[in-house]
Enzyme design. Structure first.
Site, PDB file in Angstrom:
ATOM      1  CG  ASP A 255      -2.189   0.795   1.039  1.00  0.00           C
ATOM      2  OD1 ASP A 255      -2.276   1.543   0.051  1.00  0.00           O
ATOM      3  OD2 ASP A 255      -3.097   0.675   1.888  1.00  0.00           O
TER       4      ASP A 255
ATOM      5  CG  ASP B  88      -9.001   2.543   0.010  1.00  0.00           C
ATOM      6  OD1 ASP B  88      -8.473   1.467  -0.310  1.00  0.00           O
ATOM      7  OD2 ASP B  88      -8.348   3.509   0.450  1.00  0.00           O
TER       8      ASP B  88
END
EC number: 3.2.1.22
Length: 710
Positions: free
Chosen positions: A457, A527
């Protein structure tokens, strides 16, 4: 990609040079005065047989012929008014390049190299082309070499330009958004003027993707419409600029945007621009999507055959509150659903009780795992699942041990305050010592623990992007240095840990392009996992990228932009359009929900081969009352259709009692297709003309049909 084999051979002195892909040709020639490369033809095989649609008499008024020409690559100086691809100068002198053509070479398999030189400036330029076997993609890049005794200042150094003939206007299709709303398919008709999308965030970003489709606005977007596309292979700063130019054409150029605004090229050094992938389809935007999908399957290489396992990710269930007991409880429940891979997200390392600490101290927290991390992983694997871990290698928390030891490793400007984003700073991955730290960290984690999946990430862009004491900013090229470090680490993972599956993520879909896709197995498009929001995100994503790369989770998240509720079935069918995962707190699901989930997971395992490797067609849009995605094996023997009711919440059709229908495409009209679930049969002609029926109700808002050709 591997360069074409075979030694370079001399090519015709002035062209045309014709590159052949599976179904298309790309033809380049020199301008009549021999000063610049120009596009002669781009389209299906045979498109080069006749006058070029971009042909013109060469006479201009108030601009130069070079300003109106369909130039493939041209510098300022030779093209002074309408937009150049290269701007170079000696520091302190006037800008401009006036080069001469010096030769052309070709290689077996479809590669071309055109060379130019400006002896006065001291610059050699190579304009390079390479076809991708088995696809309709041409890769382009440019190599710039300083041949003089003085360094050069490069203000612009694009990868290449494409030229598309249009009538009154060009239809530009691009992908827009923001965090949690990435990949929104957006259209703009450009009759005259300039259009530009870009990112200076150190990654492609959430606002725009480095991808563009171009059509003649006088034609429909779908169907038998010539459609041209580009995608820039670069995970750093970038731009794409389109100019509707005089003479009935749109000219699109793309390339890097250096953080410093310009770069210095030292004597003897060569700068190679990022690859610009150019694609063509005669079947509209949907056909262009399939061209990109085939290209990305080739980028995956032998790893395409690796099964992308159903995963469970613990983030939405536990957040930062990670403990071995809670994680094992989730793992047992996930295993009961048929999940094949369990991933522990953020919060597994010391100091990570919230987002203010811990990043950089990449070791398991002894308090969270009192019996040891090895024992915890063994407990997960004893349940029959692989184990995966989240990590953010480029980030550091100011409260971490790493930052206390190496404050000089972060991007910073001497004497200026640092901006915190998500309460963290960003490591300067262009530094050799930072790269070594990241490599050693990953080697230790993957060498010590039985980890088979890594989620990489990145949750903040670089802000005060400087490296004090390292020299002039224009000489540092910090953006490219970070990209090189990032790609070096990914390449290391591939070579030293080939059995580890890598997922790419940057606050969702902030860093998705071909360089990343060539080195990861899946990516995280957003997300946002809310059902209707996610459907819109995935619809845009699939126009540019292949299903086997698209990680998607089933969660309980409410809608952000479209709050209308949808069923658990809707969420599963949406996630099954790519690589299926589950991220909900499944401990709170009822037994009925768990049983339904297990059924969907079992069904997905039966279909994932055709979803990940088949030819994809997008049926309608999320704005329609019903939409779907069709996947077909290469031989057409099996068709899978995922469909959603995106209309009224009660599922009522426009005409009561009449089912919604999705017209399928690409089928054999004379063949018969049997529904694997109901046993019903349809002719191919019926499915193409009347469509596959879906009877929606309030309790049935998504479904899957599997059709086997008899």
């Amino acid at each position: 990609m591997t360069p074409h084999e075979g030694p370079p051979v001399p090519a015709p002195a002035a062209g045309p040079w014709i590159l052949h892909t599976e179904h298309t040709v790309y033809a380049v020639t020199l301008s009549p005065d021999g000063s610049r490369p120009e596009l002669a033809a781009w389209g299906p095989h045979g498109a080069e047989d006749g006058p070029s649609p971009l042909d013109w008499p060469g006479r201009t008024h108030f601009i130069t012929p070079a300003d109106a020409a369909p130039a493939e690559y041209i510098p300022q100086g030779m093209r002074p008014f309408t937009g150049a691809d290269l701007i170079a100068q000696r520091p302190g002198e006037e800008r401009g390049v006036w080069w001469s053509f010096t030769g052309a070479t070709t290689e077996d398999g479809g590669a071309l190299r055109l060379t130019f030189t400006d002896e006065l400036l001291g610059l050699d330029v190579a304009v390079c082309y390479e076809t991708v076997p088995g696809t309709d993609v041409v890769r382009r890049w440019t190599e710039l070499t300083c041949t003089g005794e003085s360094e050069l200042r490069l203000e612009r150094f694009d990868s290449g330009a494409i030229n598309v003939p249009v009538r009154k206007a060009a239809r530009l299709t691009y992908l827009t958004g923001q965090w949690s709303q990435e990949f929104q398919l957006t259209e703009l008709d450009l009759a005259r003027g300039r259009f530009e999308i870009a990112s200076t965030q150190g990654v492609p970003g959430h606002a725009y993707a480095p991808w563009l489709a171009v059509q003649d606005a006088a034609l429909p977007a779908e169907g038998d419409t010539p459609t041209y596309g580009i995608a820039l292979e670069w995970p750093g700063n970038w731009h794409i600029t389109a100019d509707a130019e005089p003479g009935g054409a749109v000219r699109v150029r793309a390339g890097r945007l250096p953080h410093e605004g310009a770069l210095r090229l030292a004597p003897g050094d060569t700068l190679t621009t990022p690859v610009l992938a150019c694609a063509f389809s005669a079947e509209g935007r949907d056909g262009l999507a399939r061209v990109w999908h085939r290209h990305e399957r080739r980028l995956a290489g032998e790893r395409l055959g690796r099964t992308r396992k159903v995963l469970y990710n613990s983030w939405e269930a536990t957040g930062f509150d990670v403990s071995a007991a809670d994680q094992l409880q989730l793992a047992r429940t996930a295993a009961g659903l048929g999940v094949e891979l369990f991933v522990v997200d953020d919060g597994w390392f010391p100091g990570r009780h919230d987002d203010t600490g811990g990043l950089g101290d990449w070791r398991p927290d002894q308090v969270s795992f009192p019996d040891g991390f090895e024992a915890f992983i063994a407990g997960v694997r004893d349940l029959g699942m692989d184990f995966g871990l989240w990590i953010e290698p480029e980030a550091v928390s100011p409260a971490s041990e790493l930052y206390a030891r190496h404050p000089e490793w972060v991007y910073r400007i001497e004497g200026r305050p640092a901006t915190l984003v998500r309460n963290q700073l960003l490591l300067d991955l262009g530094r050799e010592d930072v790269q070594r730290f990241v490599l050693d960290t990953l080697d230790e984690l993957l060498g010590t623990y039985d980890i088979s999946y890594l989620k990489w990430d990145m949750n903040r862009p670089p802000t005060e992007r400087g490296r004090p004491g390292a020299g002039p900013a224009e000489a540092l090229d910090l953006d490219a240095a970070h990209v090189r470090g990032y790609l070096r680490v990914l390449d290391h993972l591939r070579s030293h840990h080939p059995d580890v599956t890598v997922e790419g993520c940057a606050g969702g879909g902030g860093r998705i392009e071909h360089a990343t896709l060539a080195r990861t197995d899946v990516v995280w498009p957003s997300d946002n996992t809310a059902p209707l929001d996610r459907l819109s995100i995935q619809y845009g994503y699939l126009h540019a990228h292949a299903p086997h790369t698209m990680s998607s989770w089933v969660t309980d998240a409410p809608g952000v932009f479209d709050p209308r509720p949808r069923s658990l079935a809707f969420r599963f069918v949406t996630a099954m359009a790519g690589v299926l995962g589950v991220g909900a707190d499944i401990r709170r699901w009822s037994e009925e929900q768990r049983a339904e989930a297990a059924g969907w997971i079992a069904r997905y395992k039966e279909l994932r081969d055709v979803v990940h490797h088949g030819e994809t067609r997008l049926l309608g849009t999320p704005a329609d009352a019903t939409c779907g995605v069709q996947y077909a094996r290469d031989d057409g023997s099996r068709i899978a259709v995922l469909a959603w009711s995106t209309g009224p919440l009660d599922g009522a059709p426009l005409v009561p009692g009449r089912p919604a229908r999705l017209r399928l495409r690409g089928l054999d009209p004379a063949a018969r297709y049997r529904d694997a679930e109901s046993g019903g049969e349809y002719s191919g002609a019926y499915l193409l003309h009347s469509g596959l029926p879906f009877a929606w109700t309030a309790a049935h808002d998504a479904g899957i049909a599997v059709l086997d050709r008899r």
